[in-house]
Write an enzyme that holds these catalytic residues in place. Structure first.
Site, PDB file in Angstrom:
ATOM      1  N   GLU A 132      -0.991  -9.140   3.712  1.00  0.00           N
ATOM      2  CA  GLU A 132      -0.738  -9.555   5.084  1.00  0.00           C
ATOM      3  C   GLU A 132      -2.135  -9.667   6.031  1.00  0.00           C
ATOM      4  O   GLU A 132      -2.003 -10.586   6.723  1.00  0.00           O
ATOM      5  CB  GLU A 132       0.126  -8.449   5.799  1.00  0.00           C
ATOM      6  N   HIS A 173      -3.534  -5.090   0.720  1.00  0.00           N
ATOM      7  CA  HIS A 173      -2.643  -5.466   2.030  1.00  0.00           C
ATOM      8  C   HIS A 173      -2.612  -7.003   1.985  1.00  0.00           C
ATOM      9  O   HIS A 173      -3.700  -7.823   2.619  1.00  0.00           O
ATOM     10  CB  HIS A 173      -3.358  -5.168   2.936  1.00  0.00           C
ATOM     11  N   CYS A 191       0.979  -1.157  -0.033  1.00  0.00           N
ATOM     12  CA  CYS A 191       0.096   0.038  -0.145  1.00  0.00           C
ATOM     13  C   CYS A 191       0.913   1.365   0.101  1.00  0.00           C
ATOM     14  O   CYS A 191       1.559   1.812  -0.905  1.00  0.00           O
ATOM     15  CB  CYS A 191      -0.899   0.033   1.183  1.00  0.00           C
TER      16      CYS A 191
END
Length: 233
Positions: A201, A199, A100
């Site tokens: 993660e 994102h 990001c």
């Protein structure tokens, strides 16, 4: 071989809740995350094997010739820290993954710029702000990113209001959403330098997004062994 140590930059205010997601993703991929944030004792990549530049606040407009935008939140200490770390990673030919804000910072470090307000430039862009995979992204089939994640369209999350505008030196766009907003970039050189606007993660159940972390760890191990980085299967 021991687990590669991957530096992960996070903000001072939200790092406590974001870093564990990176740490878990890297552990599953065979690496180990090391938190880096403004004000911490760690200011360099000494002893580390790769760098992840994480998400967070907007990047200060002065770094790319932007303008003052009402309501924008900046962290100039973090901007300075991350630019220095990216430059250090470049000097040492370390693998780098931007997430990001991190993708945007990679682009700025190479002399690129940003759109400060996506919706002012792309009026047809979906107004999505969620950690859930609700946005469809299309990949350049000839890109390194597509070789890692697969070339077919993917559904990702979206938590950003800025995006890459002018591409930096030796950087190319490799993924877009339906409105044409750049969703990923990568270096044109053989070294693994990838930035994604979403994102990964947070997408803990996405096999495709796990491959990004596996590719980063794999690039470290290949660099240590002096061989070409494999593409995760």
């Amino acid at each position: 071989m021991s687990r590669p140590l991957i530096g992960v930059t996070v903000s001072l205010k939200s790092g406590w809740r974001v870093f564990p997601f990176f740490a878990w993703a890297l552990w599953r991929a065979g690496g180990r995350g090391v938190k880096i944030q403004p004000g911490s004792s760690r200011r360099t990549l000494d002893g580390l094997d790769a760098l992840i530049v994480g998400g967070g606040d907007d990047i200060h407009f002065a770094l790319y010739g932007g303008k003052v935008v009402s309501g924008a939140v900046f962290d100039q200490a973090r901007d300075e820290l991350e630019l220095r770390l990216i430059e250090e990673a470049d000097r040492q030919s370390m693998p780098v993954l931007g997430v990001c804000r991190g993708a945007q910072m990679i682009n700025i470090a190479r002399g690129g710029s940003l759109h400060q307000d996506i919706y002012a430039v792309y009026p047809d862009a979906q107004r999505i702000s969620t950690p859930l995979p609700r946005k469809e992204v299309h990949f350049d089939p000839g890109s390194r990113l597509a070789a890692i994640c697969g070339a077919e369209p993917s559904r990702v999350n979206a938590l950003h209001t800025q995006s890459v505008d002018r591409l930096g030196e030796d950087i190319r766009a490799v993924a877009w959403d339906g409105a044409g907003v750049v969703q990923a970039i990568e270096a044109t050189s053989p070294r693994l330098v990838i930035g994604v606007q979403w994102h990964p993660e947070f997408l803990v159940f996405s096999r495709r997004d796990r491959r990004l972390f596996e590719a980063l760890v794999g690039a470290v191990k290949s660099r240590q062994a002096g061989t070409a980085a494999p593409t995760p299967s």
